[in-house]
Scaffold this motif. Structure first.
Motif, PDB file in Angstrom:
ATOM      1  N   VAL A 218      51.609 -36.788 102.539  1.00  0.00           N
ATOM      2  CA  VAL A 218      51.614 -37.047 101.099  1.00  0.00           C
ATOM      3  C   VAL A 218      50.584 -36.191 100.361  1.00  0.00           C
ATOM      4  N   ASN A 219      49.321 -36.347 100.743  1.00  0.00           N
ATOM      5  CA  ASN A 219      48.243 -35.679 100.002  1.00  0.00           C
ATOM      6  C   ASN A 219      47.758 -34.383 100.636  1.00  0.00           C
ATOM      7  N   GLY A 220      48.137 -34.129 101.870  1.00  0.00           N
ATOM      8  CA  GLY A 220      47.667 -32.909 102.530  1.00  0.00           C
ATOM      9  C   GLY A 220      46.147 -32.902 102.645  1.00  0.00           C
ATOM     10  N   GLY A 221      45.548 -31.764 102.321  1.00  0.00           N
ATOM     11  CA  GLY A 221      44.099 -31.637 102.431  1.00  0.00           C
ATOM     12  C   GLY A 221      43.379 -31.781 101.108  1.00  0.00           C
ATOM     13  N   ASP A 222      43.946 -32.544 100.174  1.00  0.00           N
ATOM     14  CA  ASP A 222      43.352 -32.663  98.830  1.00  0.00           C
ATOM     15  C   ASP A 222      41.917 -33.169  98.885  1.00  0.00           C
ATOM     16  N   SER A 223      41.652 -34.168  99.720  1.00  0.00           N
ATOM     17  CA  SER A 223      40.293 -34.738  99.787  1.00  0.00           C
ATOM     18  C   SER A 223      39.290 -33.710 100.296  1.00  0.00           C
ATOM     19  N   GLU A 224      39.725 -32.873 101.243  1.00  0.00           N
ATOM     20  CA  GLU A 224      38.821 -31.833 101.763  1.00  0.00           C
ATOM     21  C   GLU A 224      38.538 -30.772 100.705  1.00  0.00           C
ATOM     22  N   TRP A 225      39.564 -30.407  99.932  1.00  0.00           N
ATOM     23  CA  TRP A 225      39.352 -29.400  98.881  1.00  0.00           C
ATOM     24  C   TRP A 225      38.386 -29.912  97.811  1.00  0.00           C
ATOM     25  N   ILE A 226      38.448 -31.210  97.531  1.00  0.00           N
ATOM     26  CA  ILE A 226      37.502 -31.791  96.566  1.00  0.00           C
ATOM     27  C   ILE A 226      36.078 -31.695  97.108  1.00  0.00           C
ATOM     28  N   LYS A 227      35.919 -31.954  98.407  1.00  0.00           N
ATOM     29  CA  LYS A 227      34.590 -31.858  99.025  1.00  0.00           C
ATOM     30  C   LYS A 227      34.088 -30.416  99.021  1.00  0.00           C
ATOM     31  N   VAL A 228      35.006 -29.463  99.154  1.00  0.00           N
ATOM     32  CA  VAL A 228      34.609 -28.049  99.079  1.00  0.00           C
ATOM     33  C   VAL A 228      34.048 -27.742  97.692  1.00  0.00           C
ATOM     34  N   ARG A 229      34.709 -28.241  96.660  1.00  0.00           N
ATOM     35  CA  ARG A 229      34.227 -28.023  95.293  1.00  0.00           C
ATOM     36  C   ARG A 229      32.841 -28.641  95.100  1.00  0.00           C
ATOM     37  N   VAL A 230      32.655 -29.856  95.629  1.00  0.00           N
ATOM     38  CA  VAL A 230      31.346 -30.526  95.524  1.00  0.00           C
ATOM     39  C   VAL A 230      30.285 -29.735  96.277  1.00  0.00           C
ATOM     40  N   GLY A 231      30.643 -29.255  97.477  1.00  0.00           N
ATOM     41  CA  GLY A 231      29.699 -28.464  98.263  1.00  0.00           C
ATOM     42  C   GLY A 231      29.323 -27.171  97.560  1.00  0.00           C
ATOM     43  N   GLY A 232      30.300 -26.551  96.895  1.00  0.00           N
ATOM     44  CA  GLY A 232      30.023 -25.310  96.173  1.00  0.00           C
ATOM     45  C   GLY A 232      29.017 -25.501  95.062  1.00  0.00           C
ATOM     46  N   ARG A 233      29.015 -26.688  94.454  1.00  0.00           N
ATOM     47  CA  ARG A 233      28.064 -26.962  93.372  1.00  0.00           C
ATOM     48  C   ARG A 233      26.646 -27.199  93.889  1.00  0.00           C
ATOM     49  N   LYS A 234      26.509 -27.457  95.180  1.00  0.00           N
ATOM     50  CA  LYS A 234      25.176 -27.688  95.744  1.00  0.00           C
ATOM     51  C   LYS A 234      24.425 -26.382  95.998  1.00  0.00           C
ATOM     52  N   VAL A 235      25.147 -25.278  96.006  1.00  0.00           N
ATOM     53  CA  VAL A 235      24.536 -23.983  96.312  1.00  0.00           C
ATOM     54  C   VAL A 235      23.983 -23.363  95.035  1.00  0.00           C
ATOM     55  N   ASN A 236      22.741 -22.921  95.106  1.00  0.00           N
ATOM     56  CA  ASN A 236      22.094 -22.282  93.956  1.00  0.00           C
ATOM     57  C   ASN A 236      22.466 -20.802  93.936  1.00  0.00           C
ATOM     58  N   GLU A 237      23.243 -20.384  92.923  1.00  0.00           N
ATOM     59  CA  GLU A 237      23.701 -18.997  92.857  1.00  0.00           C
ATOM     60  C   GLU A 237      22.554 -18.033  92.568  1.00  0.00           C
ATOM     61  N   GLY A 238      21.509 -18.525  91.918  1.00  0.00           N
ATOM     62  CA  GLY A 238      20.339 -17.689  91.685  1.00  0.00           C
ATOM     63  C   GLY A 238      19.641 -17.330  92.988  1.00  0.00           C
ATOM     64  N   PHE A 239      19.619 -18.283  93.921  1.00  0.00           N
ATOM     65  CA  PHE A 239      19.028 -18.023  95.240  1.00  0.00           C
ATOM     66  C   PHE A 239      19.856 -16.996  96.008  1.00  0.00           C
ATOM     67  N   LEU A 240      21.190 -17.085  95.862  1.00  0.00           N
ATOM     68  CA  LEU A 240      22.072 -16.137  96.560  1.00  0.00           C
ATOM     69  C   LEU A 240      21.927 -14.723  96.011  1.00  0.00           C
ATOM     70  N   ALA A 241      21.492 -14.611  94.767  1.00  0.00           N
ATOM     71  CA  ALA A 241      21.381 -13.294  94.134  1.00  0.00           C
ATOM     72  C   ALA A 241      20.221 -12.465  94.696  1.00  0.00           C
ATOM     73  N   GLN A 242      19.321 -13.115  95.435  1.00  0.00           N
ATOM     74  CA  GLN A 242      18.196 -12.381  96.019  1.00  0.00           C
ATOM     75  C   GLN A 242      18.703 -11.438  97.116  1.00  0.00           C
ATOM     76  N   PRO A 243      18.161 -10.220  97.191  1.00  0.00           N
ATOM     77  CA  PRO A 243      18.675  -9.208  98.136  1.00  0.00           C
ATOM     78  C   PRO A 243      18.724  -9.673  99.591  1.00  0.00           C
ATOM     79  N   GLU A 244      17.735 -10.458 100.022  1.00  0.00           N
ATOM     80  CA  GLU A 244      17.694 -10.868 101.427  1.00  0.00           C
ATOM     81  C   GLU A 244      18.766 -11.916 101.760  1.00  0.00           C
ATOM     82  N   ASN A 245      19.429 -12.462 100.743  1.00  0.00           N
ATOM     83  CA  ASN A 245      20.458 -13.483 100.975  1.00  0.00           C
ATOM     84  C   ASN A 245      21.868 -12.952 100.715  1.00  0.00           C
ATOM     85  N   GLU A 246      22.022 -11.650 100.806  1.00  0.00           N
ATOM     86  CA  GLU A 246      23.317 -11.039 100.492  1.00  0.00           C
ATOM     87  C   GLU A 246      24.420 -11.543 101.417  1.00  0.00           C
TER      88      GLU A 246
END
Length: 476
Positions: A218-246
């Motif tokens: 019925v729902n497939g992997g909808d619940s997992e995709w929602i968790k992916v979106r939540v997990g993506g919001r936990k990552v600080n994009e400013g931290f990723l922008a640093q050269p050592e975190n490429e």
């Protein structure tokens, strides 16, 4: 467990004497006797809050058990020592760190069974203890990787899915973003690993969607995709922008692109590809990854439904000098930024042979979406230049059937991209709304105000010219 109190007595001398004795007993095959003696002194040192001596003794107890390959005693000793009344936190932490260091060797030398027993012991000991949250996360990651590898080796799809579900659940239970003792980079790596497993599991469940008899039909992997979106919001994009975190940045945006495409979020996918393209190492690779990222930005920005953000990004991309190096893609973007009609047969003939070979437009769905965007662009252009037009003429301009024209027109009206009304009996489409008398008068008043302002400026200019001419005649 207890916080470190004031040390009442120093047992260093006793420990220095007992440890060699215990090692001799263990070497002679009297391991239990050696451990019992160490336990007696450990209790005395613990009650006296002698942290250094207690730490040495608990580590020696587990070391002797490990050296003797007595894993039953090792596991029970770790459990017992961690539950002792008034046990010092630093001593437990040192013991757990020591045991974690043995895991790889135990796995190679003594097999998975002994390795799993020690893993479960460590997870049990560290459960609910804030000062052991980082070691617990690292041990859980090892267990999750084991279950993931197990899923890959399973021939039965149901068992493989179950193992992957276990691996994902183990990691998802860890709220590493709240761990104060964990380094920021390690936190990010854990979150990315959680997202990776969730995406892998979601794709398996999506493949079962609509299949009768399947658990996730019925729902497939909808619940997992929602968790992916939540997990993506936990990552600080400013931290990723640093050269050592490429490396982390590229992994993160790759997974966010997968999420965006699953949701048909073409604009988000274009923005994520733009983030990748902005990475120095990618941008410098003009013939390889840099070119590929720029091409994908073009593909997904033209596939995105029209709105202010999409239009802004499209026009900024068009004026970027780098795009001119990709002639075909530059021409495609130019078609969408120029206020002129695009005939789909012409677009298909010019761009189709190249685009259909790409990984993006090899999908019939995305190719049809591009067709839809061309039609929507054409309707916006018609609405800009026409006040009224017959349905038959509009259908001809769009290269569609009458039903398709009405459907597309209705969708754009609902999304408030354009204003239009269809007079079906007359077969006319009206692109201008009827205005109230107040609106007409307001426009007339505004026009008159501008006219009077121009007359006034002209009159002042004429007066100035006449005054200047009078002065010249007087001086002559």
């Amino acid at each position: 467990m207890a916080d470190v109190k004031k040390q009442e007595k120093d047992f260093t001398k006793e420990v220095d004497e007992l440890i060699p004795e215990a090692q001799s007993l263990a070497a002679a095959g009297k391991l239990q006797e050696a451990v019992d003696k160490l336990f007696v002194l450990e209790k005395q040192a613990r009650n006296a809050s002698d942290l250094k001596s207690t730490t040495r003794l608990v580590k020696e107890i587990t070391q002797l058990s490990y050296d003797a390959r007595d894993y039953a005693l090792l596991n029970s000793s770790i459990q017992t020592l961690s539950k002792k009344h008034g046990q010092l936190k630093a001593a437990i932490q040192a013991m757990v760190e020591q045991a974690i260091g043995w895991l790889e060797e135990i796995k190679k030398r003594d097999g998975i069974e002994k390795w799993l027993e020690l893993i479960e012991t460590l997870r049990s000991v560290t459960e609910g203890k804030l000062f052991l949250e980082t070691p617990r996360a690292r041990v859980t990651l090892l267990l999750s990787q084991y279950h993931e590898n197990l899923s890959k080796s399973q021939s039965d799809p149901a068992l493989a899915k179950e193992s992957l579900q276990t691996a994902s659940d183990l990691l998802s239970d860890l709220q590493v973003e709240t761990y104060s003792s964990m380094e920021r980079r390690e936190k990010t790596e854990f979150i990315l690993e959680q997202m990776r497993l969730l995406i892998a599991l979601a794709r398996i469940k999506d493949s079962e969607k609509g299949v009768e008899g399947k658990k996730d039909a019925v729902n497939g992997g909808d619940s997992e995709w929602i968790k992916v979106r939540v997990g993506g919001r936990k990552v600080n994009e400013g931290f990723l922008a640093q050269p050592e975190n490429e490396d982390l940045k590229l992994r993160y945006y790759d997974m966010m692109i997968q999420f965006a495409l699953h949701q048909d979020g073409y604009l988000d996918a274009a923005k994520y590809y733009h983030k990748i393209w902005e990475t120095p190492s990618i941008k410098e690779d003009e013939k390889g990854r840099g070119k590929e990222a720029l091409e994908h930005i073009v593909y997904y920005i033209v596939l995105a439904p029209h709105d202010n953000e999409q239009s802004d990004m499209l026009h900024r991309l068009f004026i970027d000098p780098v795009l001119t190096k990709l002639e075909l893609h530059y021409a495609l973007v130019k078609c969408f930024t120029t206020p002129e009609l695009m005939r789909w047969p012409g677009i298909e003939a010019i761009y189709g042979p190249h685009l259909r070979k790409t990984s993006v437009f090899s999908s019939d769905k995305l190719w049809e979406d591009l067709h839809t965007r061309v039609i929507e662009h054409n309707i916006r252009i018609v609405a800009k230049y026409y006040t009224r037009i017959t349905l038959q003429r509009l259908t001809t301009l769009l290269d569609l059937t009458l039903a398709q024209t009405e459907e597309t027109l209705a969708r754009l009206v609902v999304s408030k991209t354009i204003w239009a009304r269809i007079d079906r009996p007359a077969g006319i489409v009206n692109f201008r709304s009827s205005r109230s008398p107040e609106d007409v008068m307001n426009d007339w008043s505004s026009d008159m105000q501008r006219l009077l302002s121009l007359v006034e400026k002209t009159w002042m200019g004429v007066n100035a010219a006449q005054a200047a001419q009078s002065r010249l005649k007087a001086s002559a």
